[in-house]
Design a protein around this motif. Structure first.
Motif, PDB file in Angstrom:
ATOM      1  N   LEU A  19       4.412  15.529   1.741  1.00 31.75           N
ATOM      2  CA  LEU A  19       3.328  15.368   2.710  1.00 31.75           C
ATOM      3  C   LEU A  19       2.404  16.580   2.681  1.00 31.75           C
ATOM      4  O   LEU A  19       1.175  16.429   2.653  1.00 31.75           O
ATOM      5  N   ASP A  20       2.967  17.754   2.682  1.00 28.07           N
ATOM      6  CA  ASP A  20       2.149  18.969   2.710  1.00 28.07           C
ATOM      7  C   ASP A  20       1.363  19.139   1.411  1.00 28.07           C
ATOM      8  O   ASP A  20       0.177  19.490   1.418  1.00 28.07           O
ATOM      9  N   GLU A  21       2.011  18.866   0.282  1.00 25.96           N
ATOM     10  CA  GLU A  21       1.370  19.086  -1.013  1.00 25.96           C
ATOM     11  C   GLU A  21       0.338  18.025  -1.357  1.00 25.96           C
ATOM     12  O   GLU A  21      -0.669  18.307  -2.014  1.00 25.96           O
TER      13      GLU A  21
ATOM     14  N   GLU B  69      -4.234  13.131  -0.890  1.00 25.49           N
ATOM     15  CA  GLU B  69      -4.045  12.031  -1.840  1.00 25.49           C
ATOM     16  C   GLU B  69      -3.377  10.835  -1.175  1.00 25.49           C
ATOM     17  O   GLU B  69      -3.744   9.680  -1.434  1.00 25.49           O
ATOM     18  N   ILE B  70      -2.406  11.086  -0.327  1.00 27.11           N
ATOM     19  CA  ILE B  70      -1.694  10.005   0.362  1.00 27.11           C
ATOM     20  C   ILE B  70      -2.639   9.271   1.303  1.00 27.11           C
ATOM     21  O   ILE B  70      -2.699   8.037   1.327  1.00 27.11           O
ATOM     22  N   LEU B  71      -3.408  10.024   2.083  1.00 32.09           N
ATOM     23  CA  LEU B  71      -4.323   9.405   3.037  1.00 32.09           C
ATOM     24  C   LEU B  71      -5.466   8.665   2.344  1.00 32.09           C
ATOM     25  O   LEU B  71      -6.107   7.802   2.958  1.00 32.09           O
TER      26      LEU B  71
ATOM     27  N   TRP C 191       2.281   3.091   5.750  1.00 33.58           N
ATOM     28  CA  TRP C 191       1.707   1.744   5.639  1.00 33.58           C
ATOM     29  C   TRP C 191       0.404   1.884   4.866  1.00 33.58           C
ATOM     30  O   TRP C 191      -0.529   2.557   5.310  1.00 33.58           O
ATOM     31  N   LEU C 192       0.345   1.217   3.713  1.00 31.87           N
ATOM     32  CA  LEU C 192      -0.762   1.381   2.785  1.00 31.87           C
ATOM     33  C   LEU C 192      -1.376   0.012   2.494  1.00 31.87           C
ATOM     34  O   LEU C 192      -0.697  -0.891   2.038  1.00 31.87           O
ATOM     35  N   LYS C 193      -2.659  -0.118   2.777  1.00 38.53           N
ATOM     36  CA  LYS C 193      -3.388  -1.370   2.597  1.00 38.53           C
ATOM     37  C   LYS C 193      -4.459  -1.141   1.533  1.00 38.53           C
ATOM     38  O   LYS C 193      -5.315  -0.264   1.699  1.00 38.53           O
ATOM     39  N   ARG C 194      -4.401  -1.908   0.445  1.00 39.01           N
ATOM     40  CA  ARG C 194      -5.324  -1.688  -0.666  1.00 39.01           C
ATOM     41  C   ARG C 194      -5.516  -2.981  -1.444  1.00 39.01           C
ATOM     42  O   ARG C 194      -4.701  -3.901  -1.347  1.00 39.01           O
ATOM     43  N   ALA C 195      -6.576  -3.026  -2.229  1.00 37.19           N
ATOM     44  CA  ALA C 195      -6.860  -4.237  -3.000  1.00 37.19           C
ATOM     45  C   ALA C 195      -6.010  -4.314  -4.255  1.00 37.19           C
ATOM     46  O   ALA C 195      -5.558  -5.395  -4.654  1.00 37.19           O
ATOM     47  N   GLU C 196      -5.748  -3.173  -4.897  1.00 33.73           N
ATOM     48  CA  GLU C 196      -5.065  -3.164  -6.183  1.00 33.73           C
ATOM     49  C   GLU C 196      -3.550  -3.148  -5.977  1.00 33.73           C
ATOM     50  O   GLU C 196      -3.047  -2.544  -5.027  1.00 33.73           O
ATOM     51  N   PRO C 197      -2.811  -3.778  -6.893  1.00 30.26           N
ATOM     52  CA  PRO C 197      -1.348  -3.728  -6.802  1.00 30.26           C
ATOM     53  C   PRO C 197      -0.845  -2.308  -7.041  1.00 30.26           C
ATOM     54  O   PRO C 197      -1.512  -1.492  -7.690  1.00 30.26           O
TER      55      PRO C 197
END
Length: 413
Positions: free
Chosen positions: A192-194, A198-200, A221-227
């Motif tokens: 999370l710190d490093e 990128e995660i957000l 929880w990650l919502k995105r168009a690409e698999p």
């Protein structure tokens, strides 16, 4: 005996003498003509006395539903009583979409806009940023129409109910799109710190959930168009549906596992056909500059034992900057820390004060509709255009018909 009125959570008993449900704008104007004090009640999903009054409460749920697509299909005009779930379904049927939605599709559009309620996404502004036009019935019954071309517009969108009654809104819309929703578990504190940025930024919308019982993040929880395949910086994909609060039924949540689906069935965390229970939680939320996100997380981590003792879950999200005068995201990209507390006001309030004190040096701004105890003078100082908003409220409602004790304290009147 007058009707006992409470908010969604039941922690606020309104002092209103009457509740009105006008069936038309003309009926609304008659109601306003017959009262000296009034406030508008949306879906009741506020946790403080923002909507309270000792006069008359007005619900717009009885207004005729209106969903009018603009001729160029870039806007929609909706009535002031519609809820996001209903509007989203109607838009989806037309092949259109909103840019974002909150976790709950059950809240009213006008109420969410008035308090700058938001979804998530580093590139997405809060829900109020979609507004391009407002129809406001003022205290004297006159109807004001505002658009982005008006100098007062940026002050009127997030208005806290201080200007009048919003009977119609025009919102920006886009072409409908699909998203996939993934849930990852056990993200380490080191990852999370490093890799926080990128995660957000890894999806259209990203939420981090933690109970603050450990050093890492329980769920992403990650919502995105690409698999998406493989792990997420060491976090592993859940082996089945999850609810953000452990032990709660996941069937109430929107579909996960990377299954593609329409935008309005993925952006909210909860299904539109599911009616949330009430009276089982309190909520607080603070927004800090996104650049201070790590410091804010560290400040709360230092209070881990105190926070976790009265917490159900904490959600961390991002919101893009905007120019709306009373938006917590005014002129800064933000990271929001949302706390769903247990339903025990006496136990929660001291912890709220501790969290506020810890993150105040980072420029924290509370969500207007949640539980907080920030001094009104500090709130006024946190918003560069607050003086302009106070002047605007005075022009729109010189007699203070839409004022209550909460607003008078905030406005310094």
């Amino acid at each position: 005996m007058r009707e006992r009125l409470t908010n969604w959570a039941g922690n606020i008993v309104f002092g209103a003498q009457r509740l009105h449900r006008p069936g038309s704008v003309d009926e609304l104007r008659e109601t306003l003509a017959g009262t000296s004090r009034a406030r508008v009640l949306g879906s009741g999903h506020s946790f403080n006395r923002l909507a309270d009054t000792d006069g008359d409460l007005i619900s717009l749920a009885g207004l005729p539903r209106m969903v009018e697509i603009g001729p160029d299909r870039t806007t929609v005009r909706a009535d002031g009583g519609i809820r996001y779930g209903e509007l989203a379904t109607r838009l989806a049927a037309e092949g259109l979409a909103l840019h974002n939605m909150a976790s709950l599709p059950h809240i009213s559009v006008a109420g969410a806009v008035a308090t700058a309620t938001h979804g998530s996404g580093v590139r997405h502004g809060n829900l109020a940023t979609a507004v391009s036009g407002l129809e406001i019935v003022r205290a004297d019954g006159a109807v004001a129409q505002l658009t982005r071309a008006d100098p007062d517009f940026a002050g009127a969108v997030v208005h806290l109910g201080a200007l009048g009654v919003i009977t119609a809104l025009t919102l920006d819309v886009v072409e409908a799109f699909e998203l996939r929703q993934y849930v990852y578990e056990n993200l380490s504190a080191e990852a999370l710190d490093e890799h926080l940025d990128e995660i957000l930024s890894a999806g259209y919308s990203v939420s981090l959930f933690t109970r603050w019982t450990g050093t890492g993040i329980d769920q992403v929880w990650l919502k995105r168009a690409e698999p998406l395949t493989g792990d997420l910086f060491g976090a592993t994909e859940a082996d089945g549906p999850r609810h953000p609060v452990p032990g709660m039924p996941a069937l109430n949540c929107t579909e996960q596992g990377g299954v593609p689906g329409p935008w309005h069935t993925r952006l909210p965390h909860f299904r539109m056909e599911f009616t949330p229970s009430s009276g089982e939680e309190l909520q607080s939320e603070w927004h800090v500059p996104r650049s201070s996100g790590r410091d804010a997380l560290a400040a709360v981590a230092a209070l881990r034992e105190r926070v976790s003792a009265v917490l159900q879950v904490c959600e961390v999200r991002t919101i893009a900057a905007d120019d709306l005068w009373l938006s917590p995201n005014h002129e800064r990209d933000s990271l929001a820390l949302h706390f769903t507390w247990i339903a025990d006001t006496d136990a929660v309030l001291p912890v709220v004060a501790e969290v506020e004190k810890a993150i105040a040096p980072l420029g924290a701004r509370p969500h207007w509709g949640k539980v907080f105890s920030t001094d009104p003078a500090e709130l006024r100082a946190a918003y560069p255009r607050f003086g302009d908003f106070a002047e605007l409220a005075g022009r729109f409602d010189p007699a203070g018909k839409f004022r209550n004790q909460w607003l008078e304290s905030l406005l310094g009147a």
